[in-house]
Every structure is written in structure tokens, then in C-alpha cells.
Scaffold this motif. Sequence first.
Motif, PDB file in Angstrom:
ATOM      1  N   SER A 221       6.228  13.714  36.973  1.00  0.00           N
ATOM      2  CA  SER A 221       5.475  14.744  37.365  1.00  0.00           C
ATOM      3  C   SER A 221       5.364  14.636  39.040  1.00  0.00           C
ATOM      4  O   SER A 221       5.896  13.799  39.695  1.00  0.00           O
TER       5      SER A 221
ATOM      6  N   ARG B  52      -2.558  14.750  18.603  1.00  0.00           N
ATOM      7  CA  ARG B  52      -1.242  15.276  19.372  1.00  0.00           C
ATOM      8  C   ARG B  52      -0.874  16.686  18.806  1.00  0.00           C
ATOM      9  O   ARG B  52      -0.110  17.552  18.979  1.00  0.00           O
TER      10      ARG B  52
ATOM     11  N   ASP C 124       4.749  13.675  22.623  1.00  0.00           N
ATOM     12  CA  ASP C 124       4.867  13.074  23.804  1.00  0.00           C
ATOM     13  C   ASP C 124       3.551  13.511  24.569  1.00  0.00           C
ATOM     14  O   ASP C 124       3.238  13.063  25.719  1.00  0.00           O
ATOM     15  N   ALA C 125       2.786  14.398  24.115  1.00  0.00           N
ATOM     16  CA  ALA C 125       1.507  14.937  24.813  1.00  0.00           C
ATOM     17  C   ALA C 125       0.345  14.738  23.991  1.00  0.00           C
ATOM     18  O   ALA C 125      -0.083  15.494  23.165  1.00  0.00           O
TER      19      ALA C 125
ATOM     20  N   ASP D 103       4.920  19.457  36.062  1.00  0.00           N
ATOM     21  CA  ASP D 103       6.460  19.094  35.822  1.00  0.00           C
ATOM     22  C   ASP D 103       7.203  19.980  36.860  1.00  0.00           C
ATOM     23  O   ASP D 103       8.216  19.482  37.077  1.00  0.00           O
TER      24      ASP D 103
ATOM     25  N   LEU E 156       5.429  21.567  27.263  1.00  0.00           N
ATOM     26  CA  LEU E 156       4.870  20.919  26.224  1.00  0.00           C
ATOM     27  C   LEU E 156       6.168  21.175  25.039  1.00  0.00           C
ATOM     28  O   LEU E 156       6.396  22.079  24.705  1.00  0.00           O
TER      29      LEU E 156
ATOM     30  N   SER F 256       2.950  17.720  19.275  1.00  0.00           N
ATOM     31  CA  SER F 256       3.643  17.196  20.598  1.00  0.00           C
ATOM     32  C   SER F 256       3.695  15.561  20.414  1.00  0.00           C
ATOM     33  O   SER F 256       2.740  15.145  20.531  1.00  0.00           O
TER      34      SER F 256
ATOM     35  N   LYS G 119      -3.500  14.264  23.087  1.00  0.00           N
ATOM     36  CA  LYS G 119      -4.962  14.716  23.844  1.00  0.00           C
ATOM     37  C   LYS G 119      -5.997  13.553  24.040  1.00  0.00           C
ATOM     38  O   LYS G 119      -5.879  12.600  23.598  1.00  0.00           O
TER      39      LYS G 119
ATOM     40  N   ARG H 112      -5.193  17.099  27.926  1.00  0.00           N
ATOM     41  CA  ARG H 112      -4.438  15.992  27.786  1.00  0.00           C
ATOM     42  C   ARG H 112      -5.066  14.770  28.297  1.00  0.00           C
ATOM     43  O   ARG H 112      -5.632  14.481  29.065  1.00  0.00           O
TER      44      ARG H 112
END
Length: 380
Positions: free
Chosen positions: A64, A166, A158-159, A207, A88, A156, A161, A199
Motif C-alpha cells: 500500500s 470477512r 484478504d480483508a 492501493d 477488495l 474477502s 474487519k 478494516r
Amino acid sequence: MTFFDLARKNAWRKPLRAALLMICVAVAFLIYGLTASFVNGSQGASEASDDILGVMNAAGRSQSLPISYMNRIAADPGVAALNYMIRLRGFVTVEKNVVAVSALDQQHLMDVSGKELGLTRELVDALSAERDKVLVGRALAEAQGWQVGQNITVTSPDAAKQDGSRDWSFDIAGIFEGENASTDTYFVIARYDYLNAGRARNKDTVDAFVVRPEPNASAGELAVRIDQMFANSAAPTQTQSEKQFLEAFLRQYADVGLIVDLVVSAAFVTLLMIVINTMVFAVRERTFEIGVLKTLGFSGTQVMVLILGETLFIFAVGGGLGLGLAKFVTILSDPSLGLVFSTPVILKASAMIAVLGLVTGALPAFNALRTPVVSAFRER
């Protein structure tokens, strides 16, 4: 009777052979039409902008950038508009039903991406109404059967909360159409503040930054200035045009353009071998008739043009049929495939039809040109 009528009648003198040749040509151009539509549509790079820039971390797409970079980028006189985004990637209901979400600042959305995405002020206002509102692209909405007002949940991996979940819940506020049929609309536009607040990691980072240069500014020079601005920082940047980014992204998996070229080339090489071989035998069968034509006053050049006309007729009919089928398939195909049968595809195919028709007819036409009248009559 015109040369065209004579060429057409010669081509159809053996209907089965002519029909089979046309089918071969049609199949080859069907393959070309579908592969070219794939590159032109789902790949997206052909219609991507050379002017809109994406500023990402030079270490890779998974790293990032601080949101504080925005003020320094915006201060460059070559920047007309600027936005920031996080991506996302998740799925809806089942893991193979993948959905991409781009979360941006809605206040800058219209200035940076409004034209390309076909956004209206009403759509942006609907997105701004509440933080969990989203806009869905037409292709994705049709593929999923989604409608305005519907609630969707994107899971998601990979992301995460803050509460450990997720699952990200969104309400569809509108559907955007894209600037034209080639525009990628298979994704969701969400609000940055909603995802950033929820998140668990990487808060207040982005990103990528999306930059629209001033009309008279050079996008390439602006990209160099932005990268020099952060060259010695903890997070150096890499700035590319939208088109360069999409091409580089696809090359991570495969060189789609090269694969398509190889498939199409193999199809056309096979087609050339079949048609040339068939036309050579077809002309050899008519050696006596060629002698008669020359006796009646037809020059060798006229006979040559007549045979070239036959091959052009076969390619025109077969190629037109194949392209028509390709267009029909793109209309009926799933929008998620992104097949776009555009005018450039038709123009390139038309040129290929003409070139291939002349190339395949060149050898039999040259043989007919060289055939002496006496030798032709001996074939009787």
C-alpha cells in the motif's frame, strides 16, 4: 456477363467443393472474430486510456501507499484531478463466484473516472447517500442478476474487519453502464471511507492513486515527475497509464495477445494450405477451358484476374459468414466474458479476407497465366 458473374459461376460449378471451402473459411474467421473480441473486450487494454495514470507502490500491487501522498501529487501543475482507491477481492455465496470491489472517494469520482465509466451526477449522489452504498457495473449486474436496492455480501479472504468477520455488506444504489461496449463494467464501486473505517489493517493507506492529467500535459512526463517525487521515500511509487497497467497485469498470468496470435495464425495457415491445394486442382481440371478462353481473346492477365476473383468470392462469402456467427455469439455470450465485436475487428477482418483471397489464388492464377493454348487443348 461481367467478370464477377463469371467468377461466381466458376466458383459454384462444383457446389459441394465450394460449400466445403466456404465452411473452412467461415470456421477460421469465426475463431478470429471470437479471439479478437476477447482481446478487445475482456482484456480491456485495447480500450483502456493512455492518459489516466495509476500510481502504485513500486514494491508491487500487494503493497500500500500512505494516503498523505495525495497532497503532494495534487500539487503538481500537470494534475487535473486525483482520486485514491483500495481494492477488495472476494466472492458472493460460493468461492468461485469472484467479485472485485474498487473503493474510492466519491467526492472525486466524477472528475477522475466519470466519463470512462459512464457515471452521472445522480449515480454519484446515490453512492454518497450512505457509506455502505455501492454502484455495480452493468456486466456484473446482469451476470449476477442483481438489481438496484438489493443487499449483497462480499466475503474477502484478504480483508478482515475489526470484529474479525470477512463479510462486507453493501446496498446497491445504482448501475453504471460504461462509456461504450468495450468498457469494463464487471466490478463494484464502493466508498473508501466505509472500507477504511471497517478494516482491521492498513488504515489510512491506499492501493493506488488515480490521476487525470491536464489536457495539455504529457502523461508520460507527469508519470516521471510523480515517481521522482517519492524516489527517496519509504514507499517509492511506480506510475503507469491505465493501458500499461492492464497489459502488465495480464502478462503476469499469460501473454494473451501472443496466445491469440498463435491460435489465429495456426488456423489461417491450415486454411491457406487447404484452399491453395484445392484451387490448384480446380484450375488444373479446367485447363482445356482456359485454352478456349485464351483462343476467344481473353488475355493471360484476364484469366488470372478471373481465378483471383473466384478465390476472393469464396473468402468473401465464407469470411462474412464466419464474422456474422462471431457477432451472434458475442451477443448471446455471458457478459462476464466481456466479448466485444467492434468496428476495428470488422475492418481488420475485411482486410484479411482480401489479402488471403489474393494469396490463395496467386499460385493457381499464375499457373493459368503460364499455360500455353496448345498445351491446354492437349488436355482434352
